[in-house]
Design a protein around this motif. Structure first.
Motif, PDB file in Angstrom:
ATOM      1  N   LYS A  12      -3.829  11.559 -13.598  1.00  0.00           N
ATOM      2  CA  LYS A  12      -5.279  11.356 -13.656  1.00  0.00           C
ATOM      3  C   LYS A  12      -5.690  10.677 -14.959  1.00  0.00           C
ATOM      4  O   LYS A  12      -6.631   9.890 -14.994  1.00  0.00           O
ATOM      5  N   ALA A  13      -4.960  10.992 -16.027  1.00  0.00           N
ATOM      6  CA  ALA A  13      -5.248  10.393 -17.337  1.00  0.00           C
ATOM      7  C   ALA A  13      -4.575   9.027 -17.498  1.00  0.00           C
ATOM      8  O   ALA A  13      -4.665   8.418 -18.571  1.00  0.00           O
ATOM      9  N   GLN A  14      -3.895   8.576 -16.438  1.00  0.00           N
ATOM     10  CA  GLN A  14      -3.192   7.289 -16.417  1.00  0.00           C
ATOM     11  C   GLN A  14      -2.066   7.231 -17.464  1.00  0.00           C
ATOM     12  O   GLN A  14      -1.728   6.163 -17.958  1.00  0.00           O
ATOM     13  N   ARG A  15      -1.507   8.387 -17.733  1.00  0.00           N
ATOM     14  CA  ARG A  15      -0.336   8.457 -18.623  1.00  0.00           C
ATOM     15  C   ARG A  15       0.894   8.599 -17.721  1.00  0.00           C
ATOM     16  O   ARG A  15       1.535   9.649 -17.626  1.00  0.00           O
ATOM     17  N   PHE A  16       1.205   7.484 -17.046  1.00  0.00           N
ATOM     18  CA  PHE A  16       2.153   7.522 -15.937  1.00  0.00           C
ATOM     19  C   PHE A  16       3.598   7.792 -16.375  1.00  0.00           C
ATOM     20  O   PHE A  16       4.325   8.514 -15.690  1.00  0.00           O
ATOM     21  N   LYS A  17       4.021   7.209 -17.476  1.00  0.00           N
ATOM     22  CA  LYS A  17       5.403   7.416 -17.915  1.00  0.00           C
ATOM     23  C   LYS A  17       5.634   8.883 -18.307  1.00  0.00           C
ATOM     24  O   LYS A  17       6.700   9.454 -18.030  1.00  0.00           O
ATOM     25  N   GLU A  18       4.632   9.465 -18.936  1.00  0.00           N
ATOM     26  CA  GLU A  18       4.747  10.881 -19.282  1.00  0.00           C
ATOM     27  C   GLU A  18       4.763  11.731 -18.016  1.00  0.00           C
ATOM     28  O   GLU A  18       5.487  12.748 -17.930  1.00  0.00           O
ATOM     29  N   ALA A  19       3.986  11.337 -17.038  1.00  0.00           N
ATOM     30  CA  ALA A  19       3.967  12.052 -15.766  1.00  0.00           C
ATOM     31  C   ALA A  19       5.333  11.996 -15.101  1.00  0.00           C
ATOM     32  O   ALA A  19       5.806  12.992 -14.535  1.00  0.00           O
ATOM     33  N   LEU A  20       5.989  10.808 -15.169  1.00  0.00           N
ATOM     34  CA  LEU A  20       7.324  10.667 -14.571  1.00  0.00           C
ATOM     35  C   LEU A  20       8.321  11.627 -15.225  1.00  0.00           C
ATOM     36  O   LEU A  20       9.188  12.210 -14.550  1.00  0.00           O
ATOM     37  N   ALA A  21       8.191  11.798 -16.532  1.00  0.00           N
ATOM     38  CA  ALA A  21       9.093  12.720 -17.248  1.00  0.00           C
ATOM     39  C   ALA A  21       8.885  14.152 -16.757  1.00  0.00           C
ATOM     40  O   ALA A  21       9.858  14.913 -16.538  1.00  0.00           O
ATOM     41  N   LYS A  22       7.641  14.555 -16.589  1.00  0.00           N
ATOM     42  CA  LYS A  22       7.342  15.897 -16.095  1.00  0.00           C
ATOM     43  C   LYS A  22       7.879  16.100 -14.672  1.00  0.00           C
ATOM     44  O   LYS A  22       8.383  17.178 -14.311  1.00  0.00           O
ATOM     45  N   ILE A  23       7.765  15.042 -13.864  1.00  0.00           N
ATOM     46  CA  ILE A  23       8.247  15.122 -12.478  1.00  0.00           C
ATOM     47  C   ILE A  23       9.765  15.263 -12.449  1.00  0.00           C
ATOM     48  O   ILE A  23      10.330  16.018 -11.647  1.00  0.00           O
ATOM     49  N   ARG A  24      10.446  14.557 -13.349  1.00  0.00           N
ATOM     50  CA  ARG A  24      11.903  14.679 -13.428  1.00  0.00           C
ATOM     51  C   ARG A  24      12.296  16.114 -13.802  1.00  0.00           C
ATOM     52  O   ARG A  24      13.270  16.660 -13.279  1.00  0.00           O
ATOM     53  N   ASP A  25      11.527  16.713 -14.703  1.00  0.00           N
ATOM     54  CA  ASP A  25      11.792  18.113 -15.083  1.00  0.00           C
ATOM     55  C   ASP A  25      11.652  19.033 -13.869  1.00  0.00           C
ATOM     56  O   ASP A  25      12.485  19.927 -13.646  1.00  0.00           O
ATOM     57  N   ALA A  26      10.588  18.790 -13.085  1.00  0.00           N
ATOM     58  CA  ALA A  26      10.364  19.628 -11.903  1.00  0.00           C
ATOM     59  C   ALA A  26      11.467  19.425 -10.869  1.00  0.00           C
ATOM     60  O   ALA A  26      11.890  20.373 -10.193  1.00  0.00           O
ATOM     61  N   ASP A  27      11.928  18.181 -10.749  1.00  0.00           N
ATOM     62  CA  ASP A  27      12.965  17.867  -9.765  1.00  0.00           C
ATOM     63  C   ASP A  27      14.305  18.494 -10.140  1.00  0.00           C
ATOM     64  O   ASP A  27      15.154  18.746  -9.275  1.00  0.00           O
ATOM     65  N   ALA A  28      14.495  18.723 -11.449  1.00  0.00           N
ATOM     66  CA  ALA A  28      15.778  19.289 -11.909  1.00  0.00           C
ATOM     67  C   ALA A  28      15.919  20.771 -11.582  1.00  0.00           C
ATOM     68  O   ALA A  28      17.020  21.345 -11.638  1.00  0.00           O
TER      69      ALA A  28
END
Length: 369
Positions: A9-25
């Motif tokens: 939502k804050a358009q901080r997409f690369k940081e969002a991708l990092a969080k998603i990778r953490d969740a996927d792990a």
């Protein structure tokens, strides 16, 4: 995942991708959790410009997505690849969009442009031809940009037939001088095109406004005189002088001498008109009647001229009957009867350029109707 959503939502997409990778792990995820992770990863990757990751995530969840959402996502991927100048991938996703039932004209344009830029000229030409034919079937003019792109795609493939097909539609819907110049030039370069059609080609060039060289005006005038049409020769010269193509520059005196010659021939023609018509009536075939009638049309006596030409056609005995039909059509068009001219032009055959030239005259005649 909540944190990732806030980052998106804050358009901080690369940081969002990092969080998603953490969740996927995290192990032991349910199928639904995996689905939500890939949906969110696709959104974050799209925002970050990571098209490959977005495409991979789409493939992972596509079987669970409704058709409307699926088309919207495919459309987004096609556009993303196009903006990234990966035209091969943009082309693939554009094709998939239509296989999935998409109908967007914007994606059709993107697909065609991607095919062209990826070097798939045959594919681009195929799509463009279909689009143009559909527009014509619906009674609409195809877009000029689409026709020009087809011209370029055909040129890349050395597809002369495709090039001419597109160019003929350009002069039909967008009759600009440069399109007519190109089309007439290509016609005259054909190996089977007969030199005797030079005057008829000049006539079309003059009619379409695509003749602007002094030498062309001079040559057409001389050919008209040689063919026995001094009134036509005068019309050509008058136009050349009126547009300042003739009468100026180092050849100005030569232009004026030719004008004097035309005036002399025109005066002689008027004095001998009765005798000429008598000889034409007495001739064994209809050639002289057709020529005398066409000359009268150029002189402004259109009704009588066309009547004489029809008498000549009925008399027959022509060496080249298709030339006679072409000349009758040109006279009918000059007299303002576009419908009859088009009807006559449809009967012109011949493999020496006559039929090809008649088809171009037909395109011009349609614009006059």
């Amino acid at each position: 995942m909540q944190a990732a959503q806030e980052l998106i939502k804050a358009q901080r997409f690369k940081e969002a991708l990092a969080k998603i990778r953490d969740a996927d792990a995290v192990g032991g995820k349910t199928a639904n959790e995996n689905y939500l992770i890939e949906r969110m990863r696709m959104a974050a990757a799209s925002g970050a410009g990571d098209v490959e990751t977005a495409a991979h995530s789409f493939e992972a969840v596509s079987s669970r997505i409704g058709s409307a959402d699926k088309l919207r996502m495919i459309e987004s991927l096609a556009g993303s690849y196009y903006r990234a100048r990966d035209y091969s991938k943009a082309m693939q996703w554009g094709q998939r969009y239509f296989k999935e039932g998409g109908t967007s004209g914007t994606i059709r344009t993107l697909l065609i442009q991607s095919q062209y830029l990826a070097g798939d000229f045959a594919g681009a030409a195929r799509e463009l031809t279909t689009e143009i034919q559909q527009a014509e079937k619906a009674g609409s003019a195809p877009g000029e940009d689409r026709l020009k792109l087809l011209v370029n795609a055909s040129l890349k493939m050395n597809d002369t037939n495709g090039y001419v097909w597109a160019l003929e539609r350009l002069v039909t819907y967008y009759p600009k001088r440069e399109y007519w110049v190109d089309l007439l030039s290509r016609l005259q370069r054909k190996p089977n095109f007969s030199d005797r059609l030079a005057l008829d080609t000049y006539r079309l060039s003059l009619a379409t406004g695509s003749m602007n060289a002094a030498n062309d005006y001079m040559e057409m005038t001389q050919l008209a005189l040689q063919a026995g049409f001094p009134a036509e020769a005068k019309q050509v010269l008058d136009k050349g002088f009126a547009t300042n193509v003739l009468g100026t520059g180092p050849e100005a005196e030569r232009h004026k001498r030719l004008r004097d010659l035309v005036a002399k021939r025109l005066d002689e023609d008027k004095k001998n008109q009765a005798e000429t018509l008598t000889q034409a009536q007495e001739a064994k075939d209809g050639t002289a009647l057709v020529n005398a009638g066409m000359n009268l049309v150029f002189n402004g006596d259109k009704a009588k001229g066309l009547q004489l030409m029809q008498q000549g056609v009925a008399k027959g005995g022509f060496k080249r009957a298709d030339d006679v039909k072409l000349h009758l059509a040109i006279a009918q068009l000059t007299a303002g009867d576009s419908a009859k001219a088009q009807s006559t032009l449809r009967t012109v055959a011949g493999n020496d350029g006559t039929a090809d030239l008649a088809r171009l005259w037909s395109l011009y005649a349609k614009r006059r109707s």
